[in-house]
Scaffold this motif. Structure first.
Motif, PDB file in Angstrom:
ATOM      1  N   ARG A 141       0.940  -1.361   0.100  1.00 48.58           N
ATOM      2  CA  ARG A 141       0.046   0.116  -0.057  1.00 48.58           C
ATOM      3  C   ARG A 141       0.920   1.308   0.043  1.00 48.58           C
ATOM      4  O   ARG A 141       0.260   2.451  -0.258  1.00 48.58           O
ATOM      5  CB  ARG A 141      -0.878   0.170   1.256  1.00 48.58           C
ATOM      6  CG  ARG A 141      -2.085  -1.106   1.393  1.00 48.58           C
ATOM      7  CD  ARG A 141      -2.812  -0.985   2.400  1.00 48.58           C
ATOM      8  NE  ARG A 141      -4.018  -1.809   2.469  1.00 48.58           N
ATOM      9  CZ  ARG A 141      -4.968  -2.072   3.254  1.00 48.58           C
ATOM     10  NH1 ARG A 141      -4.764  -1.461   4.424  1.00 48.58           N
ATOM     11  NH2 ARG A 141      -5.893  -3.100   3.336  1.00 48.58           N
ATOM     12  N   PRO A 143       3.416   4.137  -1.315  1.00 53.35           N
ATOM     13  CA  PRO A 143       3.713   4.846  -2.620  1.00 53.35           C
ATOM     14  C   PRO A 143       5.001   4.877  -3.237  1.00 53.35           C
ATOM     15  O   PRO A 143       5.594   5.706  -3.320  1.00 53.35           O
ATOM     16  CB  PRO A 143       3.243   6.379  -2.348  1.00 53.35           C
ATOM     17  CG  PRO A 143       3.491   6.488  -1.007  1.00 53.35           C
ATOM     18  CD  PRO A 143       3.289   5.353   0.063  1.00 53.35           C
ATOM     19  N   ARG A 196      -0.115  -5.640  -7.176  1.00 51.29           N
ATOM     20  CA  ARG A 196       0.694  -4.422  -6.889  1.00 51.29           C
ATOM     21  C   ARG A 196       2.118  -4.493  -7.000  1.00 51.29           C
ATOM     22  O   ARG A 196       2.718  -3.712  -7.177  1.00 51.29           O
ATOM     23  CB  ARG A 196       0.421  -3.828  -5.537  1.00 51.29           C
ATOM     24  CG  ARG A 196       1.098  -2.891  -4.882  1.00 51.29           C
ATOM     25  CD  ARG A 196       0.796  -1.420  -5.828  1.00 51.29           C
ATOM     26  NE  ARG A 196       1.665  -0.461  -4.877  1.00 51.29           N
ATOM     27  CZ  ARG A 196       2.868  -0.241  -5.019  1.00 51.29           C
ATOM     28  NH1 ARG A 196       3.482  -1.149  -6.084  1.00 51.29           N
ATOM     29  NH2 ARG A 196       3.478   0.832  -4.617  1.00 51.29           N
TER      30      ARG A 196
END
Length: 391
Positions: A141, A143, A196
């Motif tokens: 999660r 950045p 991700r």
């Protein structure tokens, strides 16, 4: 003119839930990988304070200022350390409770990661361990580029081997296989972390194939034992005396030690051998009873848990490492045995197939209980007869 084209050092945030310089398995993996990464980058490691890991790590860094300049640690109390006896027993009986508490710890680690990210920028983050796919943590999660791995835990006990584990253990592993198959396909957080990830590392080639087949994700296979220190062999084998077989590890049904006991019992009684069984666990008493029932208890020594120093001493005294596991990602214990020059007898599947080649061992086929015992017994006979293996 400066012709230095070496890649720049990056600032890497690592989550190594278990990290200990003086232990093997997951804690050793956390330490060894972090140290290897620190040789090329500046790393900050979030780790659990597990069985004295904090004091051991701080001692190592104090003794090596150059390493300490490249590594920083943030410690969190490990969730198992504060468990009551009742909670620990409940976790053993009901594994989802363990994963619930582990996920809570991962959320605490994520809060630390977010604070560290605010305080100073990182170039990427790496979810290192524990390696089980069903708990990917939350670093994905953040950045920044995200690396996950080694990822493991996708393997099952071979379906045909389940009845040989007995009613209770067979049903338990049947349930695990079924849950595993569902979670590999449908776990929402697992799929989100995979999607991700900028890079995924698989613990074994069968895991890599599973990620490609089920999710279209490409991954690199890197041994979990990467970075493990070499342990040079000090003992010169003597041709006299029995051939010494050695097993190290937890005493769990999936480890397959009874298959090795049955295989040894098949050998000609005139052959000279012994079997050192290190470790302890819920199957210890059953394994002892098996050795007695087979009439080989006088040749099998159960040592229980021993120190790392004693473990390597017994491996050093051994001649053949035996690891007939039915369920494994990439066993560090095999890499430790190979680093000592021990030939390995193991099963021909999962991570064992990746690490053990014809040059360093023999793999036995786990397609059925009878076939596994037959292959193991044949391998043991070969090694006892081999003049290069201590005869």
């Amino acid at each position: 003119m400066n012709h230095d084209i070496s890649p720049p050092r990056r600032r890497v945030l690592i989550l190594a839930a278990l990290c200990h310089p003086d232990q093997g398995s997951e804690p050793g993996l956390g330490w060894n990988w972090s140290v290897q990464l620190a040789a090329h980058h500046d790393v900050t490691v979030i780790a659990g304070d597990f069985e004295g890991s904090r004091s051991a790590i701080e001692a190592r860094l104090a003794a090596d200022p150059a390493l300490a300049a490249r590594m920083r640690f943030e410690f969190l109390p490990w969730f198992e350390s504060s468990m009551s006896g009742l909670t620990a027993a409940a976790c053993r009986l009901y594994q989802p409770l363990y994963y619930t508490l582990y996920a809570r710890w991962m959320r605490q680690a994520q809060a630390v990661a977010e604070r560290l990210t605010r305080d100073g920028g990182f170039d990427l983050c790496h979810q290192l361990n524990m390696i089980g796919f069903r708990e990917p943590g939350y670093l994905w999660r953040l950045p920044m580029p995200f690396v996950w791995g080694p990822v493991g835990g996708t393997q099952n006990v071979p379906w045909a081997m389940l009845p040989s584990l007995g009613l209770v253990e067979g049903l338990r592993h049947l349930a695990r296989n079924l849950i595993n198959e569902a979670q590999k396909r449908f776990s929402r957080r697992f799929r989100r972390a995979l999607a991700r990830a900028d890079a995924v590392i698989a613990v074994a080639s069968d895991t890599s194939r599973t990620l490609r087949r089920l999710h279209g994700i490409e991954s690199d296979v890197i041994a979990a034992a990467f970075g493990m220190p070499h342990h040079p062999r000090s003992r010169v084998r003597h041709p006299a005396g029995p051939l010494r077989f050695v097993y190290t590890g937890q005493h769990l049904s999936r480890k397959g030690v009874p298959f090795a006991l049955h295989a040894l019992a098949r050998l000609d009684r005139r052959l000279s051998w012994s079997f050192d069984v290190l470790g302890k666990g819920p199957m210890t008493a059953a394994w002892r009873r098996t050795a007695i029932r087979l009439g080989i208890a006088d040749r099998v020594t159960f040592h229980g848990f021993v120190s790392r120093e004693r473990l390597f001493e017994l491996l050093d005294q051994g001649d053949v490492y035996v690891f007939p596991s039915l369920l494994e990602g990439w066993p560090a214990s095999i890499a430790e045995a190979i680093s000592l020059g021990l030939p390995v007898v193991t099963t021909d599947h999962q991570g064992m197939r990746d690490i053990v080649t014809e040059e360093c061992g023999i793999r036995a086929e786990p397609s059925s209980p009878g076939r596994l015992v037959e292959d193991l017994s044949h391998a043991f006979s070969q090694l006892i007869a081999d003049p290069e293996i201590g005869r």
